[in-house]
Design a protein around this motif. Structure first.
Motif, PDB file in Angstrom:
ATOM      1  N   SER A  14     -18.287   4.990  -4.181  1.00 39.78           N
ATOM      2  CA  SER A  14     -17.775   3.808  -4.884  1.00 39.78           C
ATOM      3  C   SER A  14     -16.374   3.454  -4.405  1.00 39.78           C
ATOM      4  CB  SER A  14     -17.759   4.072  -6.393  1.00 39.78           C
ATOM      5  OG  SER A  14     -19.051   4.389  -6.866  1.00 39.78           O
ATOM      6  N   LEU A  15     -15.524   4.475  -4.255  1.00 42.05           N
ATOM      7  CA  LEU A  15     -14.168   4.228  -3.756  1.00 42.05           C
ATOM      8  C   LEU A  15     -14.198   3.666  -2.344  1.00 42.05           C
ATOM      9  CD1 LEU A  15     -12.333   7.449  -5.030  1.00 42.05           C
ATOM     10  CD2 LEU A  15     -12.027   5.116  -5.876  1.00 42.05           C
ATOM     11  N   GLY A  22     -11.763  -4.033   0.773  1.00 43.01           N
ATOM     12  CA  GLY A  22     -10.624  -4.674   0.111  1.00 43.01           C
ATOM     13  C   GLY A  22      -9.357  -4.593   0.937  1.00 43.01           C
ATOM     14  N   ASN A  23      -9.004  -3.379   1.380  1.00 37.62           N
ATOM     15  CA  ASN A  23      -7.794  -3.220   2.180  1.00 37.62           C
ATOM     16  C   ASN A  23      -7.937  -3.855   3.552  1.00 37.62           C
ATOM     17  OD1 ASN A  23      -5.790  -1.389   0.649  1.00 37.62           O
ATOM     18  ND2 ASN A  23      -7.722  -0.320   0.379  1.00 37.62           N
ATOM     19  N   ALA A  24      -9.134  -3.781   4.125  1.00 37.48           N
ATOM     20  CA  ALA A  24      -9.350  -4.406   5.435  1.00 37.48           C
ATOM     21  C   ALA A  24      -9.179  -5.925   5.355  1.00 37.48           C
ATOM     22  CB  ALA A  24     -10.743  -4.059   5.961  1.00 37.48           C
ATOM     23  N   SER A  25      -9.645  -6.537   4.271  1.00 35.11           N
ATOM     24  CA  SER A  25      -9.498  -7.991   4.120  1.00 35.11           C
ATOM     25  C   SER A  25      -8.027  -8.383   3.949  1.00 35.11           C
ATOM     26  CB  SER A  25     -10.316  -8.479   2.924  1.00 35.11           C
ATOM     27  OG  SER A  25      -9.868  -7.871   1.717  1.00 35.11           O
ATOM     28  N   ILE A  26      -7.258  -7.545   3.242  1.00 34.13           N
ATOM     29  CA  ILE A  26      -5.822  -7.817   3.090  1.00 34.13           C
ATOM     30  C   ILE A  26      -5.126  -7.735   4.439  1.00 34.13           C
ATOM     31  CG2 ILE A  26      -3.675  -6.951   2.088  1.00 34.13           C
ATOM     32  CD1 ILE A  26      -5.287  -6.034  -0.332  1.00 34.13           C
ATOM     33  N   ILE A  27      -5.450  -6.704   5.214  1.00 32.55           N
ATOM     34  CA  ILE A  27      -4.851  -6.551   6.542  1.00 32.55           C
ATOM     35  C   ILE A  27      -5.201  -7.736   7.430  1.00 32.55           C
ATOM     36  CG2 ILE A  27      -4.879  -5.140   8.636  1.00 32.55           C
ATOM     37  CD1 ILE A  27      -5.373  -2.711   6.820  1.00 32.55           C
ATOM     38  N   LEU A  28      -6.471  -8.141   7.406  1.00 26.69           N
ATOM     39  CA  LEU A  28      -6.913  -9.265   8.233  1.00 26.69           C
ATOM     40  C   LEU A  28      -6.212 -10.554   7.830  1.00 26.69           C
ATOM     41  CD1 LEU A  28      -8.821 -10.275  10.440  1.00 26.69           C
ATOM     42  CD2 LEU A  28     -10.566 -10.624   8.679  1.00 26.69           C
ATOM     43  N   MET A  58      -8.519   6.060   2.483  1.00 21.85           N
ATOM     44  CA  MET A  58      -9.971   5.921   2.376  1.00 21.85           C
ATOM     45  C   MET A  58     -10.718   6.774   3.392  1.00 21.85           C
ATOM     46  SD  MET A  58     -10.763   3.864  -0.100  1.00 21.85           S
ATOM     47  CE  MET A  58      -9.422   4.628  -1.006  1.00 21.85           C
ATOM     48  N   VAL A  59     -10.016   7.273   4.431  1.00 21.15           N
ATOM     49  CA  VAL A  59     -10.674   8.130   5.416  1.00 21.15           C
ATOM     50  C   VAL A  59     -11.257   9.359   4.731  1.00 21.15           C
ATOM     51  CG1 VAL A  59     -10.282   9.613   7.416  1.00 21.15           C
ATOM     52  CG2 VAL A  59      -9.283   7.321   7.348  1.00 21.15           C
ATOM     53  N   ARG A  60     -10.474   9.963   3.835  1.00 24.68           N
ATOM     54  CA  ARG A  60     -10.979  11.132   3.112  1.00 24.68           C
ATOM     55  C   ARG A  60     -12.194  10.767   2.272  1.00 24.68           C
ATOM     56  NH1 ARG A  60      -8.609  13.884  -2.346  1.00 24.68           N
ATOM     57  NH2 ARG A  60     -10.218  15.460  -2.560  1.00 24.68           N
ATOM     58  N   TYR A  87      -4.634  12.632   4.677  1.00 26.38           N
ATOM     59  CA  TYR A  87      -4.738  12.232   3.272  1.00 26.38           C
ATOM     60  C   TYR A  87      -3.422  12.439   2.533  1.00 26.38           C
ATOM     61  CZ  TYR A  87      -5.905  12.340  -1.655  1.00 26.38           C
ATOM     62  OH  TYR A  87      -5.901  12.120  -3.010  1.00 26.38           O
ATOM     63  N   ARG A  88      -2.828  13.613   2.678  1.00 23.47           N
ATOM     64  CA  ARG A  88      -1.585  13.888   1.953  1.00 23.47           C
ATOM     65  C   ARG A  88      -0.463  12.956   2.394  1.00 23.47           C
ATOM     66  NH1 ARG A  88      -0.802  20.448   1.288  1.00 23.47           N
ATOM     67  NH2 ARG A  88      -2.316  20.728  -0.383  1.00 23.47           N
ATOM     68  N   THR A  89      -0.377  12.727   3.695  1.00 21.69           N
ATOM     69  CA  THR A  89       0.691  11.852   4.201  1.00 21.69           C
ATOM     70  C   THR A  89       0.496  10.421   3.728  1.00 21.69           C
ATOM     71  OG1 THR A  89       0.913  13.244   6.186  1.00 21.69           O
ATOM     72  CG2 THR A  89       1.861  11.037   6.279  1.00 21.69           C
ATOM     73  N   SER A  90      -0.714   9.891   3.881  1.00 26.50           N
ATOM     74  CA  SER A  90      -0.970   8.501   3.491  1.00 26.50           C
ATOM     75  C   SER A  90      -0.897   8.321   1.983  1.00 26.50           C
ATOM     76  CB  SER A  90      -2.339   8.048   4.021  1.00 26.50           C
ATOM     77  OG  SER A  90      -3.366   8.907   3.566  1.00 26.50           O
ATOM     78  N   ARG A  91      -1.303   9.327   1.221  1.00 24.98           N
ATOM     79  CA  ARG A  91      -1.236   9.239  -0.237  1.00 24.98           C
ATOM     80  C   ARG A  91       0.203   9.115  -0.712  1.00 24.98           C
ATOM     81  NH1 ARG A  91      -0.011  12.575  -4.301  1.00 24.98           N
ATOM     82  NH2 ARG A  91      -1.095  12.354  -6.308  1.00 24.98           N
ATOM     83  N   SER A  92       1.069   9.989  -0.202  1.00 16.43           N
ATOM     84  CA  SER A  92       2.475   9.919  -0.611  1.00 16.43           C
ATOM     85  C   SER A  92       3.150   8.662  -0.086  1.00 16.43           C
ATOM     86  CB  SER A  92       3.224  11.161  -0.125  1.00 16.43           C
ATOM     87  OG  SER A  92       3.136  11.278   1.284  1.00 16.43           O
ATOM     88  N   LEU A  93       2.766   8.227   1.110  1.00 14.14           N
ATOM     89  CA  LEU A  93       3.302   6.977   1.640  1.00 14.14           C
ATOM     90  C   LEU A  93       2.904   5.793   0.771  1.00 14.14           C
ATOM     91  CD1 LEU A  93       2.892   7.307   5.515  1.00 14.14           C
ATOM     92  CD2 LEU A  93       4.999   6.725   4.307  1.00 14.14           C
TER      93      LEU A  93
END
Length: 272
Positions: A14-15, A22-28, A58-60, A87-93
């Motif tokens: 689901s995530l 959602g994030n891909a459309s924002i980036i585009l 979302m990779v994780r 995951y840890r790096t992108s989450r905190s970022l």
């Protein structure tokens, strides 16, 4: 397939289904805007960077989904180290960049010519260096944990000071190193969330005090002031969502740190 693993797979699916498009459309959308206008406003650049970081998170979710349904499994030693690091790096970022967006929005409501308006100008000018600093900071704080990550459990050496993250294990050499790593992660997340909360309170006070003036501006000209107020409300809602979700996540992490270690069982954790 066990029911617990099925539920976990459905949640991650689901995530993935919601988060990736959602994030891909924002980036585009922002890349298209940059192509058309050959520039991005600082706030737009921050949102674009936030969407890119969220896409990395979302990779994780995608890999956990594939592994849960036994479609693919890359969680060997190298795969676990890579996934945990990303995951840890992108989450905190994601948390820090949301704080940056909140701070910039707070500065955007300051009167022109004030000291804080000058800070906003400096922030916009050196935004690239701010992004670089956040990447270096969070990458350095994540690099230590991946040294203790692996994909298979060695039955001859039980995990005493470690955590079980479903498809991977993180085994720290001592209780002190485990707690020090956990505290560092909590501080790294709590500091920006506390600052975000403070920024949201400032925005709410501003909106409350100037609500009648804003109505007058909207009725007379409908100019940029109204747009800034709407943007402020969106940022407050976004920050509130982040604080609640990541607050619960960090609460589970603190509970895991304070729980007495069980030599017979692995310590489970939802937050890598």
């Amino acid at each position: 397939m066990p029911s617990e693993e099925l539920v976990r797979g459905v949640l991650y699916l689901s995530l993935t289904v919601v988060g990736v498009p959602g994030n891909a459309s924002i980036i585009l959308a922002f890349l298209l805007l940059f192509y058309q206008e050959n520039r991005l406003l600082p706030a737009d650049a921050i949102v674009l960077h936030l969407a890119c970081v969220n896409l990395l998170v979302m990779v994780r979710c995608l890999l956990e989904t594939l592994a849960s349904f036994s479609l693919a499994n890359i969680f060997g030693d190298l795969g676990c180290k890579s996934v945990i690091f990303v995951y840890r790096t992108s989450r905190s970022l994601s948390i820090w960049i949301t704080f940056l967006l909140s701070a910039y929005q707070c500065l955007s409501i300051t009167p022109p010519g004030s000291r804080w308006a000058s800070v906003r100008t400096l922030l916009a000018r050196y935004l690239g260096f701010v992004f670089l600093f956040l990447w270096v900071l969070n990458t350095c704080m994540t690099s230590a944990a991946i040294l203790f990550s692996f994909g298979t459990k060695n039955e001859s050496s039980p995990i005493i000071h470690g955590i079980n993250v479903q498809f991977c294990f993180v085994n720290f050499p001592s209780k002190l190193s485990k707690e020090a790593n956990g505290i560092a992660q909590v501080v790294r997340d709590v500091v920006p969330m506390a600052l975000m909360t403070l920024g949201s309170l400032i925005l709410l006070v501003f909106l409350y005090k100037h609500s009648h003036q804003v109505k007058g501006l909207r009725s007379s000209s409908g100019g940029g002031g109204g747009a800034e107020q709407r943007a402020a409300k969106v940022v407050v809602a976004l920050v509130s969502l982040y604080v609640v979700l990541y607050g619960v996540d960090n609460g589970l992490w603190v509970y895991t740190l304070t729980e007495k270690p069980a030599h017979e069982k692995d310590t489970s954790l939802t937050n890598m």
